[in-house]
Design an enzyme around this catalytic site. Sequence first.
Site, PDB file in Angstrom:
ATOM      1  CG  HIS A 361      -2.227  -1.043   0.960  1.00 27.28           C
ATOM      2  ND1 HIS A 361      -3.608  -0.112   0.443  1.00 27.28           N
ATOM      3  CD2 HIS A 361      -1.891  -1.848   1.441  1.00 27.28           C
ATOM      4  CE1 HIS A 361      -4.401  -1.447   0.817  1.00 27.28           C
ATOM      5  NE2 HIS A 361      -3.430  -2.499   1.510  1.00 27.28           N
ATOM      6  CE  LYS A 552      -6.639  12.652  -0.131  1.00 30.51           C
ATOM      7  NZ  LYS A 552      -6.682  11.599  -0.406  1.00 30.51           N
ATOM      8  NE  ARG A 553      -2.116   7.669   6.755  1.00 31.93           N
ATOM      9  CZ  ARG A 553      -1.086   7.854   6.773  1.00 31.93           C
ATOM     10  NH1 ARG A 553      -0.099   8.024   6.803  1.00 31.93           N
ATOM     11  NH2 ARG A 553      -1.118   7.113   5.547  1.00 31.93           N
ATOM     12  CE  LYS A 558      -2.392  10.371   3.453  1.00 28.54           C
ATOM     13  NZ  LYS A 558      -3.032   9.650   2.392  1.00 28.54           N
ATOM     14  CB  THR A 662     -10.443   4.357  -0.520  1.00 25.73           C
ATOM     15  OG1 THR A 662     -10.152   5.039   0.382  1.00 25.73           O
ATOM     16  CG2 THR A 662      -9.746   3.264  -1.122  1.00 25.73           C
ATOM     17  CE  LYS A 666     -14.141   5.674   1.043  1.00 26.22           C
ATOM     18  NZ  LYS A 666     -13.510   5.957   1.765  1.00 26.22           N
TER      19      LYS A 666
END
Length: 818
Positions: A361, A552-553, A558, A662, A666
């Site tokens: 991942h 997001k984490r 990110k 993901t 969504k």
Amino acid sequence: MTELTAPKSPLTANEFADEIRQALKYTQGVTPEQAKTADIYVATATVVRRHLMDSWMKTQQDMINGDTKAVGYLSAEFLMGKQLRNALLNAGLTPQFEEAVRGLGFDPQAVVDAEYEPGLGNGGLGRLAACFIDSLASLGVPAFGYGIQYKYGIFRQEFDDEGRQIERPDYWLANEDPWGHIDYERDQRVNFGGKVVEENGKRVWKPDWAVRAIPVDYMVPGYASGRVNTLRLWQARSYDEFDLLTFNKSEYLDAVKPQVKAEDISKVLYPEDSTEVGKELRLEQQYFFASASIHDAIRVFYPDTDKPDLTTFADKITFQLNDTHPVIGIPELMRIMIDEYGYDWDTAWEVTHKTFNYTCHTLLPEALEVWPASLIGKLLPRHLEIIERINKQFVSELEAKGASEDQIKRMLILTDDEHPVVRMAYLATYAGSNVNGVAELHSQLLKDVTLRDFSDVYPAKFKNVTNGVTPRRFIKLANPRLSELITEGLGTDKWLEDLDLLEGLAPLAQDDEFVKKFAAVKHENKVAFADFSKQRYGAELDANTMFDTMIKRLHEYKRQALKILEIIATYSDIKSGKVNVQDITPRTYIFGAKAAPGYYLAKMTIQLINNVAKVIDNDPDVNGKIKIFFPWNYNIEVAQMLIPATELDEQISQAGKEASGTSNMKFALNGALTVGTLDGANVEIRERVGADNFFLFGMTVDEVEKMYEQGYDPSKYYDADPRLKAAIDMVADGTFSNGDRNTYAPLVSDWLTKDWFMTLADFSAYHDIQADIDALYADQLEWNRKAILNVANSGYFSSDRSIKDYLDRIWHTHSLDK
């Protein structure tokens, strides 16, 4: 609008109400008149679970008695969300529930809200696992989800008065859990420590201590499939919970030490591991659930013998390793076959190789888990021996294939330096049958960069399976207004089982009346989220502004920093008079993120976002044109409210760093437009929804790598861009820290001297794309046409499709009903 047809159920609303009354009486010990909302919730869950029981048992029987290979999904995280609505939908009981509960004098939504959300995951990894086990059941594929029932799960996030993240325990099991069934009779013993000795020519592990792994079973009902699979989570308990002799000496804490030590294993998701003790606990967790799960699978598939023919094990079940956390299961299966059942090495290796597959991942080298060999030797001495032999076998195999010394050294599973470590991703890649990435770009970069040597030697092992999300949870349940409109537009509700049918919406993007209905749905969702935010957080949100969301984490790659710097730059333009505040498109910027407790810069970024929000909210010059909302403790419940309300989705990670994502799927499925880089599944989303319906900016993977090679100097971007300079200077000069220049000094220093993920380099492009976003948003009809096209062309991103890809490319199994 066309009413969505739920799966058929023989139960009437009156019968449902009667069963709730019975459950209140016999399980809660109250009458309907005495019952509180929480009692109705528990009673309802009890009724639903009872109605799933026959299908659950039949699925297990058919799995054991049939010839369909099962899937064992091994994952440290399962971020399930609240279960009642999902179970009602999949059981076909939603209308009966709502009528029955109203008849009993209760609000159905209040009953649903009474459920406490289990925090058994951190983000995308756990949410993906939850989507996958939902799809496996919906497709009728027999499966077990295997993990840990963390007592506290991920921490509950709060913000203090200074905007800093505070981690609190998440007492999700403080109240009754009607979904989990504890099965004390099917426990497993998990050993640790000790030494390995030679006895009668065999290596024998003599462990020092052991814990009891107790399974807690959760039903996973499929949608319209009649199948119910199992999520089996393990609790850790001590075999010697209490030392009465020590207690009677008034040494009370010492009397429960074994109990505390054992229960620590299943207490918290991802314990802080900056210390040796923390690292040890993490490894204990990983081995605990991997070992218990493998032993459990043997028990399930060979129920009537103490001498099973484990040469057939890979025909009974295939284990998917969801990231590196369960990779220790590979030497564990080898140990079980050799030490417990007497198989020779080659036989054990053949079975193990066929049984395991690995999903990687990450692309970040630091995220590829490694364990000090000394720690494995301390906790799992026999496993270290097995890993050493696997490594030796691996080296011999590489030599036979003509690999160079340098290549072999790069690929070692067990390094040969002064402080050797075990590279878990390398172990999984060599030992497993297949390795897959989770988006086309990610899978290609795995082959080209992260695991290049392995791809060169074992090219056939590498596959791609792009992630997906379940439409039941993330459209039907999260967005009932849009679900009804989709069903009306398509004339059928079959899209919930075949998301490709959404393509039928594409022509309706040119139908002005349908577009206006779609816009009305989006606005109603925005109003609903504003109401939710007012009640839950006390926040005042204007539903007439653009809802611009980044969930997001919190991680540097990110790039939440890119978003907040752009907001600060706009604020600076207002304060300096460079921009007339009346010319700004009103936006509500929404962040949702948790930072790892030990991640200093990530936590500082959270503090900055919160304090920028505080300053802007209290500045009349902004005139309500900018609003930042950062709901604390972002979770599935908040997601199901926020995603349907979002108009612009931020997917702005540095190209080449996000595996897939993901949330991007969504949002697109729920009618948001994306602003993003060519990273992860953004690439595939843009290809499918159309380049004209996606706001693209930023460097490509190749450009990023070239800049790394040339030497990246972030300060030159600071010097060259007045807006960026003004934004960073506002952070540095104490504008958002009550004049204290030290508060964000480490963050500013990192931006100007390191900025490893090139936030500053992409800032100008990110700013430029905002003009395109504003221009399109000014034409609401055109914006919503493009939003509909996002929905219509996102059917590929169903987790049902992902699972079908796994079935065809990796697992080679099928539905029980095929």
